[in-house]
Design an enzyme around this catalytic site. Structure first.
Site, PDB file in Angstrom:
ATOM      1  CD1 TRP A  48      34.928  27.751  44.181  1.00  0.00           C
ATOM      2  CD2 TRP A  48      34.484  27.886  46.265  1.00  0.00           C
ATOM      3  NE1 TRP A  48      34.210  26.599  44.679  1.00  0.00           N
ATOM      4  CE2 TRP A  48      34.332  26.666  45.853  1.00  0.00           C
ATOM      5  CE3 TRP A  48      34.041  28.547  47.596  1.00  0.00           C
ATOM      6  CZ2 TRP A  48      33.624  25.616  46.914  1.00  0.00           C
ATOM      7  CZ3 TRP A  48      33.784  27.604  48.585  1.00  0.00           C
ATOM      8  CH2 TRP A  48      33.495  26.304  48.210  1.00  0.00           C
ATOM      9  NE  ARG A  52      30.083  46.686  38.824  1.00  0.00           N
ATOM     10  CZ  ARG A  52      30.874  47.704  38.777  1.00  0.00           C
ATOM     11  NH1 ARG A  52      31.792  48.065  39.735  1.00  0.00           N
ATOM     12  NH2 ARG A  52      30.778  48.199  37.420  1.00  0.00           N
ATOM     13  CD  GLN A  78      37.981  41.163  38.058  1.00  0.00           C
ATOM     14  OE1 GLN A  78      36.735  40.760  37.855  1.00  0.00           O
ATOM     15  NE2 GLN A  78      38.328  42.321  38.683  1.00  0.00           N
ATOM     16  CG  HIS A  79      41.482  33.812  38.978  1.00  0.00           C
ATOM     17  ND1 HIS A  79      41.867  33.339  40.188  1.00  0.00           N
ATOM     18  CD2 HIS A  79      42.604  34.343  38.299  1.00  0.00           C
ATOM     19  CE1 HIS A  79      43.255  33.779  39.894  1.00  0.00           C
ATOM     20  NE2 HIS A  79      43.724  34.360  39.120  1.00  0.00           N
ATOM     21  CD  GLU A 133      39.622  30.400  44.230  1.00  0.00           C
ATOM     22  OE1 GLU A 133      40.212  31.175  43.713  1.00  0.00           O
ATOM     23  OE2 GLU A 133      39.055  29.342  43.716  1.00  0.00           O
ATOM     24  CD  GLU A 159      33.627  50.579  40.543  1.00  0.00           C
ATOM     25  OE1 GLU A 159      34.179  49.810  41.435  1.00  0.00           O
ATOM     26  OE2 GLU A 159      33.162  50.376  39.493  1.00  0.00           O
TER      27      GLU A 159
END
Length: 490
Positions: A167, A171, A188-189, A230, A279
């Protein structure tokens, strides 16, 4: 404290604190709602709830600044604390400690409920009815590449073998009513899970969740170890299992109390241009990249759904409050696991995720008799930065004594102004940086490599030049302070 089971209970809790502002006049999802949200961050005003959105076709509402800094000066961390099941008056160190404890706690697995008990199934849209055009999708910044429907929702995906369900927040930009694109970037996962599907040549099933218990996006926005579930972590964080329900068209489960769930598949190739988007460093980015495309195949939602909105930019907003606090917990967990005496770690909101502050107890010298301050700071730096440590992308870390509160900007500024030698005591490491971190040179941002520094701001030992504070707490005897407090309102 009983945790908040869905977004509506959270809104009621904020309202009871005076930290919710209901906006009943009609506003546009095209920049206006985001502009009000952005101004609410900068004025530290209550979180806005928009009940009349011009582009709305189903009775939806928009909710801005869901985990921003609280509007009450006495409860600045209220939104963050409530999100993880803590009282609204929880302090920074206690909040970080709670996240650290949960990292080592056994997960509490979720439970599956029948669809009849799941509010997110009140409306089920399939086939041609499953279109984003029904919803008022916000445009966040004027220079963004499109309308961004996901700024505080969680993408749920699992590996092809089913061994890891992730989870996470990323964006996501609308392309049209049936397609979206968003950042899907290893390490990133979500990017790691997608890579496994792409290597098989198969589109990845996904579910995008808006709303639900406030702990859901909080946990989706903090750095957890790879392959951590998660949903189980949220159960441990809150002390009871999360309720899930099966999706309509993909083999995934989603929070039963979600406001909106979008289901579909993520393309194998990087088929669309994504960005730019303002950002967390606080600048209007010009960065774009090729990213996969999310197909929209089913949408389920509650009646009059509430869609959360983050207007990311200059601090503090949710990236700084939530991801920064999660990063602080990750660093503190690693330092304590290494046996180093550390009181707390904080990532100051105003520093836009570019600073960390490590505070240490007065007795650290007796706990590390073989180390002076330079050696102590070196050991901290090795844990934080060597081998892709927990402080990747934190360019500056200050090591200070714990007689100051690193979450109090007045305390921190005073300490940095009075304890750092003009020539400084710095130790450098080389590590990963991001293309929009403007403190680095263009060459460093392109290479995504740059220096990180630890600054030794530790005071001398008592008897070796350390001075007491000329403050109410330290410049007056206890009996005088007690009388002052007792008669303060006289």
């Amino acid at each position: 404290m009983k945790h908040l089971t869905d977004l509506r209970a959270y809104l009621d809790a904020l309202d009871a604190l005076g930290d919710l502002r209901t906006v009943d006049r009609t506003v546009s999802a095209d920049l206006e709602a985001a502009a009000i949200t952005r101004r609410s961050y900068e004025l530290r005003s209550p979180a806005p709830l928009f009940t009349s959105v011009a582009e709305d076709r189903i009775g939806m509402r928009l909710f801005g600044a869901p985990a921003g800094v609280g509007s009450r000066p006495d409860l600045p961390l209220a939104r963050i604390a409530l999100s993880v099941g803590l009282p609204a008056d929880t302090g920074a160190a206690e909040l970080v400690d709670h996240l650290v404890r949960t990292r080592d706690a056994p997960p509490v697995p979720p439970v599956t409920v029948p669809r009849e008990q799941a509010p997110c199934k009140e409306n089920v849209l399939l086939g041609a009815d499953a279109t984003l055009d029904r919803f008022a999708i916000p445009r966040i910044h004027e220079e963004d590449g499109g309308d961004y429907l996901n700024t505080w929702g969680v993408v749920i995906a699992k590996t092809p073998d089913g061994s890891w369900t992730n989870w996470s927040i990323t964006r996501i930009m609308r392309l049209d009513g049936r397609r979206m694109t968003g950042l899907v970037v290893p390490p990133q996962h979500l990017g790691l899970v997608w890579e496994q599907w792409a290597e098989r040549g198969e589109p990845m099933p996904y579910a995008l969740v808006q709303g639900g218990a406030p702990a859901i996006p909080f946990v989706g926005g903090i750095p957890l170890p790879e392959r951590v579930d998660e949903a189980g972590y949220i159960g441990a964080l809150l002390g009871e299992p999360l309720e899930l329900v099966r999706c309509e068209t993909v083999d995934l489960e989603v929070p039963a109390g979600a406001e909106v769930v979008v289901e579909g598949h993520l393309s194998v190739g990087r088929d669309s241009l994504e960005g730019p988007f303002g950002e967390y460093a606080g600048y209007a980015s010009t960065h774009t990249s090729r990213q996969p495309v999310f197909s929209v195949e089913a949408i389920t939602h509650r009646n009059e759904p509430v869609w959360p909105l983050v207007a990311e930019g200059r601090p503090p907003d949710e990236y700084h409050t939530v991801t920064g606090t999660g990063r602080a917990a990750k660093v503190l967990h690693a330092l304590r696991a290494a046996g180093l005496p550390v009181t707390t770690v904080w990532v100051p909101f105003a520093a836009a995720m570019h600073w960390a502050v490590v505070t240490v107890p007065e007795n650290w010298r007796s706990l590390l008799p073989d180390a002076d301050s330079a050696e102590f700071v070196r050991r901290i730096g090795e844990v934080m930065h060597n081998g892709g440590g927990p402080s990747a992308m934190l360019p500056v870390t200050y090591v200070l004594d714990d007689d100051i509160d690193p979450a109090d900007d007045r305390d921190l500024l005073w300490a940095l102004s009075t304890r750092l030698h003009p020539r400084d005591r710095r130790q450098f490491w080389d590590g990963r940086v991001l293309p929009f971190m403007s403190c680095f040179s263009p060459e460093e941002r392109t290479a995504m490599r740059g220096p990180s520094v630890l600054v030794d701001g530790l005071l001398p030992a008592w008897g070796e030049g350390r001075l007491r504070h000329a403050s109410f707490a330290q410049a007056y005897p206890e009996d005088v302070r007690r009388r002052v407090v007792e008669h303060w309102d006289d």
